[in-house]
Design an enzyme around this catalytic site. Sequence first.
Site, PDB file in Angstrom:
ATOM      1  N   TYR A   1      -1.306  -0.342  10.622  1.00  0.00           N
ATOM      2  CA  TYR A   1      -1.700  -1.103   9.323  1.00  0.00           C
ATOM      3  C   TYR A   1      -0.665  -0.940   8.385  1.00  0.00           C
ATOM      4  O   TYR A   1      -0.027  -1.930   7.740  1.00  0.00           O
ATOM      5  CB  TYR A   1      -3.025  -0.625   8.860  1.00  0.00           C
ATOM      6  CG  TYR A   1      -3.012  -0.738   7.528  1.00  0.00           C
ATOM      7  CD1 TYR A   1      -2.843   0.066   6.308  1.00  0.00           C
ATOM      8  CD2 TYR A   1      -3.193  -2.193   6.777  1.00  0.00           C
ATOM      9  CE1 TYR A   1      -2.993  -0.279   5.220  1.00  0.00           C
ATOM     10  CE2 TYR A   1      -3.345  -2.556   5.595  1.00  0.00           C
ATOM     11  CZ  TYR A   1      -3.139  -1.521   4.521  1.00  0.00           C
ATOM     12  OH  TYR A   1      -3.215  -1.766   3.465  1.00  0.00           O
TER      13      TYR A   1
ATOM     14  N   SER B   1       0.897  -1.069   0.184  1.00  0.00           N
ATOM     15  CA  SER B   1      -0.260  -0.149  -0.178  1.00  0.00           C
ATOM     16  C   SER B   1       0.746   1.102   0.070  1.00  0.00           C
ATOM     17  O   SER B   1       1.866   1.072   0.581  1.00  0.00           O
ATOM     18  CB  SER B   1      -0.954   0.095   1.248  1.00  0.00           C
ATOM     19  OG  SER B   1      -1.560   1.238   1.237  1.00  0.00           O
TER      20      SER B   1
ATOM     21  N   LYS C   1       2.236  -3.527   6.620  1.00  0.00           N
ATOM     22  CA  LYS C   1       2.823  -3.668   5.111  1.00  0.00           C
ATOM     23  C   LYS C   1       4.293  -3.347   4.854  1.00  0.00           C
ATOM     24  O   LYS C   1       5.004  -4.219   4.355  1.00  0.00           O
ATOM     25  CB  LYS C   1       2.124  -2.792   4.300  1.00  0.00           C
ATOM     26  CG  LYS C   1       0.394  -2.992   4.204  1.00  0.00           C
ATOM     27  CD  LYS C   1       0.149  -4.139   3.639  1.00  0.00           C
ATOM     28  CE  LYS C   1      -1.341  -4.615   3.273  1.00  0.00           C
ATOM     29  NZ  LYS C   1      -1.405  -6.017   2.741  1.00  0.00           N
TER      30      LYS C   1
HETATM   31  C1  WQD Z   1      -9.512   9.774   0.820  1.00  0.00           C
HETATM   32  C2  WQD Z   1      -9.771  11.319   1.155  1.00  0.00           C
HETATM   33  C3  WQD Z   1      -9.883  12.005   3.281  1.00  0.00           C
HETATM   34  C4  WQD Z   1     -13.600   9.771   4.001  1.00  0.00           C
HETATM   35  C5  WQD Z   1      -6.595   5.061   2.904  1.00  0.00           C
HETATM   36  C6  WQD Z   1      -5.865   4.248   3.740  1.00  0.00           C
HETATM   37  C7  WQD Z   1      -4.852   3.510   2.799  1.00  0.00           C
HETATM   38  C8  WQD Z   1      -5.583   2.736   1.688  1.00  0.00           C
HETATM   39  C9  WQD Z   1      -6.614   3.720   0.979  1.00  0.00           C
HETATM   40  C10 WQD Z   1      -5.374   0.396   2.253  1.00  0.00           C
HETATM   41  C11 WQD Z   1      -8.987  11.948   2.037  1.00  0.00           C
HETATM   42  C12 WQD Z   1     -11.331  12.300   2.604  1.00  0.00           C
HETATM   43  C13 WQD Z   1     -12.611  10.445   3.415  1.00  0.00           C
HETATM   44  C14 WQD Z   1     -14.681  10.623   4.430  1.00  0.00           C
HETATM   45  C15 WQD Z   1     -13.621  12.571   3.511  1.00  0.00           C
HETATM   46  N1  WQD Z   1      -5.822   1.757   2.077  1.00  0.00           N
HETATM   47  N2  WQD Z   1     -12.437  11.572   3.157  1.00  0.00           N
HETATM   48  N3  WQD Z   1     -14.731  11.957   4.310  1.00  0.00           N
HETATM   49  O1  WQD Z   1      -6.901   7.972   3.605  1.00  0.00           O
HETATM   50  O2  WQD Z   1      -6.243   8.228   1.067  1.00  0.00           O
HETATM   51  O3  WQD Z   1      -6.398   6.100   2.138  1.00  0.00           O
HETATM   52  O4  WQD Z   1      -7.457   4.079   1.909  1.00  0.00           O
HETATM   53  O5  WQD Z   1      -4.326   0.260   1.791  1.00  0.00           O
HETATM   54  O6  WQD Z   1      -4.057   2.838   3.574  1.00  0.00           O
HETATM   55  O7  WQD Z   1      -5.226   5.227   4.236  1.00  0.00           O
HETATM   56  O8  WQD Z   1      -8.188   7.150   1.660  1.00  0.00           O
HETATM   57  O9  WQD Z   1     -10.851   7.109   1.098  1.00  0.00           O
HETATM   58  O10 WQD Z   1     -10.062   7.120   3.466  1.00  0.00           O
HETATM   59  O11 WQD Z   1      -9.683   9.300   2.089  1.00  0.00           O
HETATM   60  O12 WQD Z   1     -13.385  13.695   3.436  1.00  0.00           O
HETATM   61  O13 WQD Z   1     -15.790  10.202   4.864  1.00  0.00           O
HETATM   62  O14 WQD Z   1     -11.330  11.603   1.286  1.00  0.00           O
HETATM   63  O15 WQD Z   1      -9.745  13.232   4.119  1.00  0.00           O
HETATM   64  O16 WQD Z   1      -8.558  13.256   1.792  1.00  0.00           O
HETATM   65  P1  WQD Z   1      -7.109   7.383   2.206  1.00  0.00           P
HETATM   66  P2  WQD Z   1      -9.811   7.780   1.972  1.00  0.00           P
END
Ligand code: WQD
Length: 350
Positions: A148, A124, A152
């Site tokens: 997490y 990841s 990895k």
């Molecule tokens: C994306 C953007 C949030 C939810 C995560 C894990 C990473 C990988 C992919 C496994 C950010 C914003 C999100 C919400 C929001 N997983 N957001 N409201 O954090 O980039 O990555 O998923 O490998 O390990 O960290 O993805 O989809 O959670 O967030 O505003 O209800 O959407 O702040 O900018 P992220 P995400």
Amino acid sequence: MTILVTGGAGYIGSHTCVELLNKGYDIIVADNFSNSHPESLKRAAELTGRLFRVVQLDLQDKCQVEELFSENEIESVIHFAAFKAVGESMKNPLKYYQNNLAGTMVLLEAMDRFNVKKLVFSSSATVYGKEADIPIAEKEEIGAANPYGRTKQMIEEMLNDLFQSDPKWSIAVLRYFNPIGAHKSGRIGEDPSGIPNNLLPYIAQVAIGRRDQLIIHGDDYETKDGTGIRDYIHVVDLAKGHLKALEKISYTPIYETYNLGTGKGYSVLEVVEAFQRACGRPIPYTIGTRRAGDSAVCYADATKAKNELNWAAAIEIDEMCEDIWRWQQQNPEGYASVEETAGVKEATGA
Ligand code: WQD
């Protein structure tokens, strides 16, 4: 010869199984269904018209894992099985270290014992440190900021040590950016349990009426519209990257790491607009505070995968949102809306 897919019933696993089966590979899926549904495999069999074995097992069960290798002619392994929620890993790190590390070690020991030394590992972008230059290249400093991500990172180090100790191993480590989307049919897709942590499944549940509104985690970042920017990649593009990596490791023993991303970043507000175009209805949202651990901008330098795997993401953000919407409309409650499928065995020929 057969490809073992651990965690093959999961979101990325099931989409990769579909691509493997369509390409003519024979596969075996090993999954404990702790965070996935057997229905996804039943549908993978339907979508491809191919039968395959499904073994319900926990990778920490050494006897079951060794039996799997002794009973089957396994050529290579694609290893997805892991817990993957960042927030949960911070609340319960031991659960993540135990499951992700111990399960992987049992798998690697069995592979070594049965001389199965070709592995594609599901890693990841979360392994990259916060200081990494954007776009992020594979050579960037590693420094996961949560348990997490650290599992990895530790597994990557384990795999590199293994390769250094025995160059018969051939290993491709794939660092995913933000996988989203669903198979064109709408029959398989992302089915998070409980309240979705990730942006797109949350937006999709707002659009279908399961959630009232989206909370945007902060709009005061140094970005074009103040909201976080990420590299969203279609899960089918991601799955195809695994098949390219599988080919790559079959030619000659390597240990290589590849970013699987589009190389483009979209803000939260841009994604909301794209999803509104896809579903034809407004997505209500409010601006909340920043989420701990979030960075402002994260997207890939994907040139290494292009040059060495002859792979590049092809699907654009609007089509990703359209595919998610089709999946969500056809499956308002995800796979849960399906009666428990005793039928996995007959459908997949297990
Ligand atoms: C994306 C953007 C949030 C939810 C995560 C894990 C990473 C990988 C992919 C496994 C950010 C914003 C999100 C919400 C929001 N997983 N957001 N409201 O954090 O980039 O990555 O998923 O490998 O390990 O960290 O993805 O989809 O959670 O967030 O505003 O209800 O959407 O702040 O900018 P992220 P995400």
